[in-house]
Write an enzyme that holds these catalytic residues in place. Sequence first.
Site, PDB file in Angstrom:
ATOM      1  N   LYS A  19       0.670  -1.080  -0.209  1.00 30.69           N
ATOM      2  CA  LYS A  19      -0.060   0.173   0.047  1.00 30.69           C
ATOM      3  C   LYS A  19       0.797   0.962  -0.284  1.00 30.69           C
ATOM      4  CE  LYS A  19      -3.256   2.476   2.709  1.00 30.69           C
ATOM      5  NZ  LYS A  19      -4.544   2.161   3.452  1.00 30.69           N
ATOM      6  N   GLU A  58      10.894  -4.393   4.113  1.00 33.79           N
ATOM      7  CA  GLU A  58      10.503  -5.967   3.975  1.00 33.79           C
ATOM      8  C   GLU A  58      10.514  -6.126   2.474  1.00 33.79           C
ATOM      9  OE1 GLU A  58       9.415  -4.947   6.266  1.00 33.79           O
ATOM     10  OE2 GLU A  58       9.730  -6.321   8.166  1.00 33.79           O
ATOM     11  N   GLY A  87      -4.431  -1.830   4.605  1.00 29.70           N
ATOM     12  CA  GLY A  87      -3.752  -2.801   4.398  1.00 29.70           C
ATOM     13  C   GLY A  87      -4.197  -3.962   4.899  1.00 29.70           C
ATOM     14  N   ARG A  88      -5.017  -4.315   6.072  1.00 30.30           N
ATOM     15  CA  ARG A  88      -5.683  -5.628   6.482  1.00 30.30           C
ATOM     16  C   ARG A  88      -6.733  -5.547   5.722  1.00 30.30           C
ATOM     17  NH1 ARG A  88      -4.954  -2.660  10.291  1.00 30.30           N
ATOM     18  NH2 ARG A  88      -6.326  -1.800  11.724  1.00 30.30           N
ATOM     19  N   GLU A 119      -3.966  -6.608  14.884  1.00 29.76           N
ATOM     20  CA  GLU A 119      -4.378  -5.811  14.369  1.00 29.76           C
ATOM     21  C   GLU A 119      -4.983  -4.571  14.041  1.00 29.76           C
ATOM     22  OE1 GLU A 119      -0.336  -5.022  11.540  1.00 29.76           O
ATOM     23  OE2 GLU A 119      -2.313  -4.431  10.333  1.00 29.76           O
ATOM     24  N   HIS A 153      -4.364 -33.427  17.266  1.00 27.88           N
ATOM     25  CA  HIS A 153      -2.798 -34.317  17.392  1.00 27.88           C
ATOM     26  C   HIS A 153      -2.164 -33.210  17.927  1.00 27.88           C
ATOM     27  CE1 HIS A 153      -4.806 -37.874  17.247  1.00 27.88           C
ATOM     28  NE2 HIS A 153      -5.410 -37.178  15.058  1.00 27.88           N
ATOM     29  N   LYS A 179       9.657  -1.404  14.189  1.00 35.21           N
ATOM     30  CA  LYS A 179       9.999  -0.025  12.370  1.00 35.21           C
ATOM     31  C   LYS A 179      11.139   0.217  13.084  1.00 35.21           C
ATOM     32  CE  LYS A 179       6.222  -1.190  10.016  1.00 35.21           C
ATOM     33  NZ  LYS A 179       5.029  -0.809   9.522  1.00 35.21           N
TER      34      LYS A 179
END
Length: 555
Positions: A209, A215, A270-271, A356, A387, A519
Site C-alpha cells: 500500500k 521488507e 491494508g488488512r 492488528e 493431535h 520499525k
Amino acid sequence: MDQLPPIDSSPAWQALQAHAEALAPQTLRDLFAADAQRFDTLSWRQDGLLLDLSRQRLTAETLRLLLDLAEAADLTGLRDAMFAGEHINLTEDRAVLHSVLRLPPGSAFDLDGEDVAATAQAELERMAAMVAAIREGRWRGATGKPFRTAINIGIGGSDLGPRMAVDALAADHQPGLDVRFVSNVDGADLARAVAGLDPAETLFIVASKTFTTQETMTNAASARAWLQAGLGRDADWPAHFIALSAAPAEMETFGIKPDHRLTFWDWVGGRYSLWSAIGLPIALAIGMENFRSFLAGAHAMDKHFQTAPLERNLPVLMALAGIWNINFLGFTSLAVLPYDQGLARLPAYLQQADMESNGKRVDRWSRPVHYATGPVVFGEPGTNGQHAFYQLLHQGTQPIPADFIVPLHSRYPMGENGTRHHAMLLANAFAQTEALAMGRPQAEVMAELRQSGQPEYESRMLAPHRSFPGNRPTTTLLLPRIDPFTLGQLIALYEHKIFAQGAVWGINSFDQWGVELGKRLAKPILEELTDPKRQPHHDPATNGLIEVARKGAVD
Ligand code: F6P
C-alpha cells in the site's frame, strides 16, 4: 461521532457483570438439560451458513443484555457511519470503505465528490485485462516468453489475505500459472521461491500500500537483481514487474511501467485490501469470474450486516459472544479451527485482521480503556490441531473459546464413495465440540474403570487424569463448501465481527500505531550492525546483543 462514556460504566455492562455471576454455576450440560430447544434458539441460518452459539456459555437472556450493550455503544451508528464513508478512522482521518470494492458493477458511491465505486470498478476492469493478458500468454517477459510463475512480494495485509485465499481456493485454480508468495525479509523466503525458476518466465508482483515497507522493498530489489543476473543487466526487467499500491509516485520511482501499475486508495486499510488491486494474485490463480464471485460473497455479507436486525445479524452475534467471553467470563484467547485443509492460512490471516485491528488500549476519544480488548488469536486446521494443542483446550487450566469452521462438503472427493474422508473430518469436528462442551465427569470414568476390572487404587489414580471438565465454549460455523462466493462471505463475516467488537469497545479498529516503534528502532540497529564504527546507544541488553552479532559468534 459524539463522545460516549466508557462502555464499562454503562448500566448494560453492569447488568452483564451481574448476569455473569448469576449464570456462572450453570454449566453447558445444565443449560442443554434445561432447554431442549437450545440448539434451535441459539443457532441462526443465513444465505447457506449456519452459526451455532448454543455451545457458548450464554442464554437468550445473555444475548438480550449483550444487545443492550451494543446499543449503549451505538454499534449501529458506527456501522452506518462506516458504510456512509465518514472518516471513522480518526487517527488517520480516513474513511473505511473496503465494502465499496465489492459493490456490484454499476453501483455508485460518492466520497468527497468522487464516485469511488466507479473508480474501483474501472481499476477492476484494468485488473481483468491484465489477468486475461497474462493467462492467455499475450503479456510476455523480456525474452518474449509467456509467464509460467507469478511471485507476489508483499507482507502483512499485502500478503496474508491473498496467500490465504489462493490456498483456500486451490480447487478453483486455473492451469498454466503457478502463483507463489514471498513476504519475509529472511533471504530464505525469496531464495526458495525462485529456486529452479527460469527468470524469463517469472513475473513479480510487488504489493505494498505504501510502497515503502522495508521488507517488501528489499525483496523487490533482490528480485530485480535476480532477474538481471539471469537475463542480463540491460534486459527489460520492468516487463517482469507489476506493482499494486496506493502510492503511484513510489511505483514510478521504482521503475514500474505505467500500465503495469494497479492502484487502490487510502480508504482501503491494508488488512482489508485483498478485495482491491491487492487481490491480483487471487484473480491470477482462480480467474476473473471466480474473483468477482468472491467479491459477490463478501457483498452479500455486507448487505446482511447492514440490514439484518442485530438479534439475527451473524457478525454481530459472533462479536457479542466474543465480548461475553473476553469481558465477562475472562477468556481472552480465541482458537480458530477450520476443518478444511485449504483454510490452513486462515488463522494467520485472522491474526492480523483481529489483533492488528483490536489490539488497542486507548479508545476513540484517546482515553485509556480499563477492560480487555482484542483476543489472542491462534489456530490450525482440524484434524491436525487435535493431535497438537487440543490437549490444553480439553484439560488445560484456562478455557479457550474456539471457532469451528466446518464446510459440509469437500471439493476433493476422497475415499469410499468420494465422501469417506470428509465424513471423518465432519465427525471429528462435531466430536470435538461435543467433548469440549459436555466433558466427561470423573464419576463416569471411575465407573468405567471399575467395570473394566481395574484395581480400586489404580482407578482412583487414573480417573482425574482421564476425566474432562467440559463447559468449554465453542462456536460452530457451517458452510456449504469452500468456493469463491462462500470464502467471500466467510472473510467479510470475520471483518464485520472484528468491526462490531471494536465498536463496542469504543476503539479505532482501523489504525495500527503499535507496529511503528519496532520499525523505527530497527533502522539505527541495522546501521549499527553493518557499520562497526557506529556506537550503539540502546538499553544494555540491546547493546550487548548487537555486540555479539557484530562479532558473529558467541565466545
Ligand atoms: O506493519 C504493519 C503494516 O503497516 C500492515 O498494516 C500492513 O498490512 C503491512 O504493514 C504492509 O504494508 P504495505 O502494504 O504498505 O507494504
